[in-house]
Scaffold this motif. Structure first.
Motif, mmCIF file in Angstrom:
data_model
loop_
_atom_site.group_PDB
_atom_site.id
_atom_site.type_symbol
_atom_site.label_atom_id
_atom_site.label_comp_id
_atom_site.label_asym_id
_atom_site.label_seq_id
_atom_site.Cartn_x
_atom_site.Cartn_y
_atom_site.Cartn_z
ATOM 1 N N ASN A 114 0.839 -1.197 0.000
ATOM 2 C CA ASN A 114 0.000 0.000 0.000
ATOM 3 C C ASN A 114 0.881 1.258 0.000
ATOM 4 O OD1 ASN A 114 -2.324 -1.600 -0.019
ATOM 5 N ND2 ASN A 114 -2.319 -1.746 2.217
ATOM 6 N N ASN A 115 0.767 2.069 1.084
ATOM 7 C CA ASN A 115 1.588 3.288 1.125
ATOM 8 C C ASN A 115 2.822 3.123 2.017
ATOM 9 O OD1 ASN A 115 0.118 3.125 3.477
ATOM 10 N ND2 ASN A 115 -0.169 5.336 3.666
ATOM 11 N N ASN A 167 -0.498 10.086 0.618
ATOM 12 C CA ASN A 167 -1.158 9.647 -0.623
ATOM 13 C C ASN A 167 -0.672 10.434 -1.842
ATOM 14 O OD1 ASN A 167 -2.699 7.671 0.625
ATOM 15 N ND2 ASN A 167 -4.334 9.119 1.151
ATOM 16 N N LYS A 168 -0.346 11.704 -1.647
ATOM 17 C CA LYS A 168 0.081 12.513 -2.793
ATOM 18 C C LYS A 168 1.416 12.019 -3.363
ATOM 19 C CE LYS A 168 2.095 16.102 0.202
ATOM 20 N NZ LYS A 168 2.072 17.545 0.551
ATOM 21 N N LEU A 170 2.143 8.815 -3.619
ATOM 22 C CA LEU A 170 1.813 7.633 -4.421
ATOM 23 C C LEU A 170 1.482 8.015 -5.856
ATOM 24 C CD1 LEU A 170 -0.431 5.676 -1.862
ATOM 25 C CD2 LEU A 170 1.954 5.218 -2.465
ATOM 26 N N ASP A 171 0.827 9.164 -6.016
ATOM 27 C CA ASP A 171 0.440 9.599 -7.361
ATOM 28 C C ASP A 171 1.655 9.938 -8.226
ATOM 29 O OD1 ASP A 171 -2.169 9.348 -6.515
ATOM 30 O OD2 ASP A 171 -2.315 11.453 -5.894
#
Length: 722
Positions: A114-115, A167-168, A170-171
């Motif tokens: 995941n992250n 999360n940013k 990951l993009d």
């Protein structure tokens, strides 16, 4: 005497716990931002030098203040709070600067789950990591306009860390991208210490840190139901338990002075059990600087006390999978999640166990100052004084005269003759590196009287050593413990007697003289203690391992987990570990002196590495091997056999190492003949021949490199060139 825990249950507590497992957890203290005063930071960045006329008066005042620290040999009551605050700032600055040395450039990172990402950190040593779980990192893209992302460390393993990224990130992530990685030192520990100083000031507790003797004529109740019969039969352990139970030192702390192998932990466990047996009116807080020390006490207590009477509180960073399963029934885990029980549940727990810093969580619970009857601080010699103050604050109040007052009997346990807290700052170390235990032992209350005896109402020194053979104990006993230690170990401490490789078959100690050159790893630019190594000493270590593993010492069949190798320098550890891995010897413990503090092994092999001297202010020394506490810890880890490898010409410049070598010579346990520079030159000449392909004669040149007189069998192969 043991109790079957599985049949014990507290239904009321269990019902309350069920109600609070998902809500109303104990909140964390939200400290204000901690910033080093700007003018102090400027002074430290300028290395305390006034480089130009633009430095303001405040900065100059800080420079003068810090320069004056070297003139202070002890912290007095009138400057207690001010000095510790300054020292904490200086240490915080040093830690931040040190961490920046490990920043990485152009590093790839890999998806774990995941992250969660894995980052390789080549300079990481798991036994002494420069980063901790609460630290953070900044990931920065290597392009000129690259963005930065904060990430939290959640796991440290081998030479890798796992981090949680936002999360940013990951993009934007691409497996082929490289990142610059900056390590950010967490200031949580320092915040806790500053908060402790703040509360000491607001509660007017400073005077309690400088206790005075009070007349105490109370009758000491001693008719106890002893759970550990060996404690009952040990006069000093018994004395300590009885006096602490009767609060003979109150309101001053009671000191349990526990030299190596004298049963300090066993004494504390018996004490806690005795308090618990007295009933519902008494509760105990047990703390130490490390999780390992608290865990050891917890495991032993579970032999006698049901888990629902105890609460082992871990910090948020601790993972359930990293905790011994024996402790799980009393730990603050709900499946894999850390929970922090609210006040209503904590009050049901008779024994709370946690680290010193994690005690700040309990401060938020607003537990009454009369709740804990006893506060026990183990490993007290290894924590800085502001850290040790934290549990004091859970049992303090003000009296009618607005003076600080403790409600609990505080017990401070440790050994001031062993290694103290590790301090990064050379400026702060002389004062901040002195633990509360060591400072108090220098106060009149805790000093010996005219008859050279301690006041047993305030301090007990344990003197019966159950760990080591008397020969191993001899030098540290004489130099650090006033020859008071009595060797009381069982048959296992005599296991090495008669070993064929001992020069003196009745003396389980060897000093093996080495002429190997210390070297520095290529491209090294960090401190010397990481990159220094000595290949000849590595070779000698391996020879001894070959002679030990699989053999019998008395009734002891030597296995890998019976052996510990102490190497003060990290690069030497790497060289040894590499050799061990090639032979699949993965269960032999290899580490620094610091790593071995508090541990013991049947056999210890100590490689000192050094082959050159340092000169400071016209005085020769051997670097940090000159530290007398480091010497004491290193020599007192072995139970039945101690092998020391080192260059005698270098080590003899230090008083303690010289005494050890002389002791071995007197007992015909000195291996090798390297007392003159002529012999060293001879050895170097032979090594040069070997490098050119020369095959030595077994009974001549080979013996000079690795003397056969030490008991090793002759070999037909050529000695590898180091």
């Amino acid at each position: 005497m043991t109790t079957k825990i599985k049949n014990w249950k507290n239904d009321e507590t269990d019902r309350i716990i069920d109600r609070y497992t998902t809500v109303d957890q104990l909140p964390i203290i939200n400290f204000p931002k901690l910033s080093i005063p700007e003018h102090l930071k400027i002074a430290l960045k300028n290395n305390l030098k006034i480089t130009n006329n633009n430095i303001c008066q405040k900065t100059q005042n800080y420079i003068k203040c810090i320069e004056n620290l070297v003139k202070i040999n002890k912290i007095r009551q009138e400057n207690y709070l001010f000095l510790f605050k300054i020292l904490l700032y200086v240490e915080q600055f040093a830690r931040s600067v040190e961490m920046k040395k490990y920043n990485l450039k152009c590093q790839k990172i890999y998806v774990c789950a995941n992250n969660v990402f894995t980052i390789s950190v080549p300079t990481l040593n798991i036994d002494d990591p420069f980063i901790k779980m609460e630290d953070k990192i900044v990931l920065k893209e290597t392009t000129s306009k690259g963005r930065s992302y904060n990430a939290q460390i959640i796991q440290i393993f081998e030479k890798n860390i796992n981090v949680i990224v936002p999360n940013k990130f990951l993009d934007k992530y691409n497996k082929d991208k490289k990142y610059n990685i900056e390590f950010i030192h967490s200031d949580w520990f320092m915040k806790c210490c500053h908060y402790a100083l703040y509360l000491v000031n607001s509660c007017n507790l400073t005077s309690l840190m400088y206790p005075t003797i009070r007349t105490n004529r109370k009758y000491l109740k001693s008719d106890l139901n002893w759970l550990n019969k060996s404690v009952k039969e040990n006069a000093e352990q018994k004395q300590a338990v009885i006096n602490i139970l009767n609060r003979t030192a109150y309101p001053a702390p009671y000191i349990l002075f526990g030299p190596p192998g004298t049963g300090k932990t066993a004494t504390l466990v018996e004490l806690i059990c005795q308090i618990w047996q007295q009933g519902m009116s008494k509760s105990v807080l047990v703390c130490a600087s490390s999780n390992a020390a608290v865990d050891e006490i917890t495991k032993r207590l579970l032999t006698y006390i049901p888990p629902n009477e105890m609460h082992r509180m871990y910090s948020r960073s601790k993972r359930r999978s990293d905790v011994n399963s024996i402790i799980h029934p009393c730990a603050n885990f709900a499946e894999d999640t850390n929970i922090f029980l609210p006040k209503e549940i904590l009050l049901f727990k008779k024994i709370i166990l946690t680290t010193l810093v994690s005690c700040t969580r309990l401060l938020k619970a607003n537990i009454k100052e009369s709740h804990f009857s006893f506060v026990i601080i183990d490993e007290a010699s290894q924590s800085i004084e502001p850290e040790t103050l934290i549990p004091f604050l859970l049992a303090c109040m003000k009296d009618d005269e607005n003076k600080g007052l403790l409600q609990a009997q505080v017990v401070i346990a440790g050994d001031p003759c062993q290694l103290g807290p590790f301090i990064r700052s050379k400026i702060a170390e002389p004062l901040l590196g002195i633990s509360m235990l060591e400072r108090l032992m220098d106060c009149p209350v805790y000093k010996r009287d005219k008859e050279n005896k301690y006041n047993s109402h305030y301090v007990t020194k344990l003197i019966r050593n159950y760990r080591s053979h008397k020969c191993i104990l001899h030098v540290p006993n004489r130099e650090f413990y006033e020859n008071e230690l009595i060797a009381c170990g069982g048959a296992e401490t005599n296991a090495a007697i008669g070993w064929s490789k001992l020069p003196n078959k009745k003396f389980p100690l060897i000093f093996h003289a080495s002429n190997g050159k210390e070297k520095r790893a290529e491209n090294s630019h960090r401190q010397e203690c990481i990159h220094v190594y000595n290949l000849e000493e590595v070779f000698i270590v391996m020879k001894y391992l070959n002679s030990l593993l699989g053999k019998k010492l008395g009734t002891l069949q030597i296995e890998q987990n019976h052996i510990g190798i102490i190497a003060p320098f990290k690069q030497q550890q790497y060289k040894i570990i590499n050799k061990l891995e090639k032979r699949n010897w993965k269960d032999i413990a290899v580490g620094t002196v610091e790593m071995f503090q508090g541990r013991e092994k049947e056999i210890i092999i100590l490689t000192t590495v050094r082959s050159r001297l340092f000169v400071h202010d016209g005085i020769q020394h051997i670097g940090f091997l000159s530290n007398e506490k480091r010497f004491n810890v290193a020599i007192t880890r072995a139970k039945c056999l101690l092998i020391v490898i080192g260059n005698p010409l270098v080590l003899e410049t230090d008083n303690y190492w010289r005494l050890l070598m002389q002791y071995c010579k007197e007992n015909k346990a000195y291996v090798g003949n390297t007392s003159t520079f002529a012999q060293i030159s001879e050895k170097e000449e032979i090594c040069n021949k070997l490098a050119k392909g020369y095959v030595p004669k077994l009974h001549q040149d080979y013996n000079q490199i690795f003397p056969l007189s030490n008991g090793f069998k002759k070999e037909t192969k050529v000695l590898p060139h180091n």
